[in-house]
Design an enzyme around this catalytic site. Structure first.
Site, PDB file in Angstrom:
ATOM      1  N   GLU A 288       0.830  -1.214   0.000  1.00  0.00           N
ATOM      2  CA  GLU A 288       0.000   0.000   0.000  1.00  0.00           C
ATOM      3  C   GLU A 288       0.860   1.257   0.000  1.00  0.00           C
ATOM      4  OE1 GLU A 288      -3.004   0.149  -1.211  1.00  0.00           O
ATOM      5  OE2 GLU A 288      -3.755  -1.146   0.372  1.00  0.00           O
TER       6      GLU A 288
ATOM      7  N   GLY B 226     -12.435   3.036  -1.600  1.00  0.00           N
ATOM      8  CA  GLY B 226     -11.066   2.524  -1.672  1.00  0.00           C
ATOM      9  C   GLY B 226     -10.988   1.233  -2.473  1.00  0.00           C
ATOM     10  N   LEU B 227     -12.026   0.952  -3.271  1.00  0.00           N
ATOM     11  CA  LEU B 227     -12.031  -0.266  -4.083  1.00  0.00           C
ATOM     12  C   LEU B 227     -11.808   0.064  -5.557  1.00  0.00           C
ATOM     13  CD1 LEU B 227     -14.994  -2.146  -2.358  1.00  0.00           C
ATOM     14  CD2 LEU B 227     -12.543  -2.328  -1.876  1.00  0.00           C
ATOM     15  N   SER B 228     -11.330   1.283  -5.778  1.00  0.00           N
ATOM     16  CA  SER B 228     -10.904   1.697  -7.109  1.00  0.00           C
ATOM     17  C   SER B 228     -12.046   1.841  -8.104  1.00  0.00           C
ATOM     18  CB  SER B 228      -9.861   0.699  -7.637  1.00  0.00           C
ATOM     19  OG  SER B 228      -9.311   1.186  -8.809  1.00  0.00           O
TER      20      SER B 228
ATOM     21  N   SER C 167     -12.984   4.581  -9.233  1.00  0.00           N
ATOM     22  CA  SER C 167     -12.612   5.621 -10.208  1.00  0.00           C
ATOM     23  C   SER C 167     -11.743   5.057 -11.335  1.00  0.00           C
ATOM     24  CB  SER C 167     -11.945   6.812  -9.524  1.00  0.00           C
ATOM     25  OG  SER C 167     -11.218   6.429  -8.414  1.00  0.00           O
TER      26      SER C 167
ATOM     27  N   SER D 289     -25.303   8.387 -15.767  1.00  0.00           N
ATOM     28  CA  SER D 289     -25.071   7.474 -14.649  1.00  0.00           C
ATOM     29  C   SER D 289     -26.360   7.202 -13.898  1.00  0.00           C
ATOM     30  CB  SER D 289     -24.044   8.091 -13.696  1.00  0.00           C
ATOM     31  OG  SER D 289     -24.001   7.341 -12.509  1.00  0.00           O
TER      32      SER D 289
ATOM     33  N   ASP E 174      -3.999   0.492  -9.740  1.00  0.00           N
ATOM     34  CA  ASP E 174      -5.429   0.246  -9.947  1.00  0.00           C
ATOM     35  C   ASP E 174      -5.748  -0.031 -11.414  1.00  0.00           C
ATOM     36  OD1 ASP E 174      -5.457   0.836  -7.293  1.00  0.00           O
ATOM     37  OD2 ASP E 174      -6.334   2.829  -7.524  1.00  0.00           O
TER      38      ASP E 174
ATOM     39  N   TYR F 166      -3.049  12.436  -0.009  1.00  0.00           N
ATOM     40  CA  TYR F 166      -2.426  11.457  -0.902  1.00  0.00           C
ATOM     41  C   TYR F 166      -1.253  12.101  -1.648  1.00  0.00           C
ATOM     42  CZ  TYR F 166      -1.938   7.876  -4.479  1.00  0.00           C
ATOM     43  OH  TYR F 166      -1.430   6.886  -5.299  1.00  0.00           O
TER      44      TYR F 166
ATOM     45  N   ASP G 247       3.196   1.914  -4.855  1.00  0.00           N
ATOM     46  CA  ASP G 247       3.250   1.818  -6.326  1.00  0.00           C
ATOM     47  C   ASP G 247       3.849   3.077  -6.937  1.00  0.00           C
ATOM     48  OD1 ASP G 247       0.968   3.370  -5.750  1.00  0.00           O
ATOM     49  OD2 ASP G 247      -0.252   2.477  -7.341  1.00  0.00           O
TER      50      ASP G 247
HETATM   51  C1  GLA Z   1      -4.910   4.670  -4.696  1.00  0.00           C
HETATM   52  C2  GLA Z   1      -4.047   4.906  -5.933  1.00  0.00           C
HETATM   53  C3  GLA Z   1      -3.066   3.769  -6.133  1.00  0.00           C
HETATM   54  C4  GLA Z   1      -2.279   3.466  -4.867  1.00  0.00           C
HETATM   55  C5  GLA Z   1      -3.219   3.344  -3.668  1.00  0.00           C
HETATM   56  C6  GLA Z   1      -2.467   3.208  -2.375  1.00  0.00           C
HETATM   57  O1  GLA Z   1      -5.732   3.570  -4.900  1.00  0.00           O
HETATM   58  O2  GLA Z   1      -4.844   5.026  -7.087  1.00  0.00           O
HETATM   59  O3  GLA Z   1      -2.201   4.081  -7.215  1.00  0.00           O
HETATM   60  O4  GLA Z   1      -1.285   4.430  -4.646  1.00  0.00           O
HETATM   61  O5  GLA Z   1      -4.090   4.458  -3.561  1.00  0.00           O
HETATM   62  O6  GLA Z   1      -1.708   2.039  -2.368  1.00  0.00           O
END
Ligand code: GLA
Length: 408
Positions: free
Chosen positions: A38, A130-132, A134, A72, A177, A229, A41
């Site tokens: 985490e 936080g499950l991506s 986006s 949407s 992601d 971030y 990357d």
């Molecule tokens: C978000 C970012 C990723 C990564 C995570 C943390 O999801 O899009 O690239 O940095 O946070 O690990």
């Protein structure tokens, strides 16, 4: 032609917004959990994410002009419409339409003669969890545009391109992601290496389970969490540069974290960090170098079906994210504590943190107990709106984003 069941509510929304003719393509773009690795990357260090069977979904109809229209179904999102081109002016910061524009602008720069599309969009992924969701939207839109134009793509190249493209929204994200969303293989997690991007599937033992539990507070990647971030990415660079200056006695060899970790052990680097860095930078550096080491060991444990070791590494990662990287929250810590006490092999926040979800891992025979404790100790007292299954669910290793051509 692959037969597929398109969701009726999405089809009705498409018809209501765009009328006839019918949509021609169905795009499924998965979310992910990050098993471990985490906030490393963006330092070009390897990570171990897994795509899950919850998706951003698009029903798509190609257009003959350059217009992109996308509606949407998610409450409060509405519709967006703009013209495809090499310079697309963004919506205000934080607008979801910027993820759409990010993908479209990037592809318009690398592909000549693209036409636009109409699309209805929904998601079985919780948003800002936080499950991506986006990056699933960015990759989903990219596939919609390429599919609508009859173009083909390479998953790795597309992931690399979309990782850069997503910076259009203002987040200085890494490439994890987009890589797992575009390149996942069903039944596996993936080790993702950077610069250059490589995606290596690692089978997940069939009796391992992953619980996802939402802290009920949102982790808005393009909202409040964005500044934190982005600050972390700067802190990592500052810490690296101070350590490098010391190790090279005032010069700089241009080494990154990966090169340092090839020369020194994580333990040695922690010690060097203690001598060279203070305060926050010392803590950030300690998380990064030890997390890289945990990823390496976690991959070995995963390949060897050693859940006890794997779980211990997950829990250690959470402690560092909480104490050194300072991206956890009271609710995330509480979820982790409940899962640990309920007999999970390990638990940690997943994704950028600052809200969003934890994952907990357990053998199949123990997972009901973990779910039960989370339910009764965390969710029942809080009585969140909507079905519990939106907040607490099991994630199975799913495949990457895909386009299905629909028969007329
Ligand atoms: C978000 C970012 C990723 C990564 C995570 C943390 O999801 O899009 O690239 O940095 O946070 O690990």
């Amino acid at each position: 032609m692959q037969s597929v069941h398109t969701p009726p509510e999405l089809r009705s929304a498409f018809d209501a917004h765009f009328g006839t003719p019918a949509p021609a393509l169905f795009v499924l773009s998965p979310g992910r959990i990050n098993l471990i690795g985490e906030h490393i990357d963006y330092n070009n260090l390897s990570v171990l994410p897994m795509a899950i069977g919850r998706h951003v979904r698009l029903l798509v109809r190609p257009r003959a002009d350059a217009r992109v229209r996308i509606a949407s179904l998610s409450a409060g999102f509405g519709a967006r419409e703009f013209l495809l081109g090499r310079e697309i002016p963004p919506y205000p910061v934080g607008d979801w339409g910027n993820y759409v524009k990010a993908a479209v602008q990037a592809l318009a720069r690398t592909h000549d003669g693209l036409h636009g599309f109409d699309a209805a969009l929904d998601s079985t992924l919780p948003v800002a969890a936080g499950l991506s969701s986006s990056s699933a939207l960015v990759i989903g839109v990219a596939l919609a545009l390429l599919g609508a134009n009859g173009r083909t793509w390479d998953a790795v190249a597309l992931a690399e391109e979309m990782a850069k493209a997503e910076r259009y929204t203002g987040t200085q994200g890494g490439g994890m992601d987009q890589a797992i969303c575009a390149g996942a293989v069903e039944g596996t997690a993936s080790r993702v290496d950077f610069a250059p991007l490589r995606i290596t599937p690692v089978p997940v033992p069939t009796d391992w389970r992953f619980v996802v539990a939402h802290s009920l507070s949102r982790a808005e990647k393009s909202g409040g969490a964005q500044a934190t971030y982005n600050r972390r990415t700067v802190e990592c660079r500052e810490a690296l540069s101070l350590v490098e200056t010391r190790l090279t006695r005032g010069g700089s060899s241009g080494r990154g974290y990966r090169e340092l970790l090839a020369t020194y052990s994580a333990g040695e680097l922690v010690e060097i960090g203690e001598q060279v860095l203070d305060g926050d930078l010392r803590k950030r550096f300690r998380h990064v170098v030890t997390e890289a080491d945990r990823v390496r060991r976690a991959e070995v444990a995963l390949r060897g079906s050693d859940l006890a070791t794997f779980g211990t590494l997950l829990s250690a990662s959470h402690v560092r994210l909480r104490d050194d990287y300072e991206v956890s929250s009271t609710a995330l810590d509480e979820l982790v504590a409940i899962a640990d006490a309920a007999g999970a092999a390990g638990a940690r926040l997943t994704g950028a943190g600052m809200g969003g979800c934890i994952i907990a891992t357990a053998p199949a025979r123990d997972v009901e107990g973990v779910l039960d404790h989370l339910r009764t100790e965390f969710y029942v007292p809080r009585a969140p709106a909507g079905p519990l299954g939106d907040h607490l669910f099991l994630a199975d290793p799913a495949g990457g984003a895909r386009v299905v051509e629909l028969g007329q």
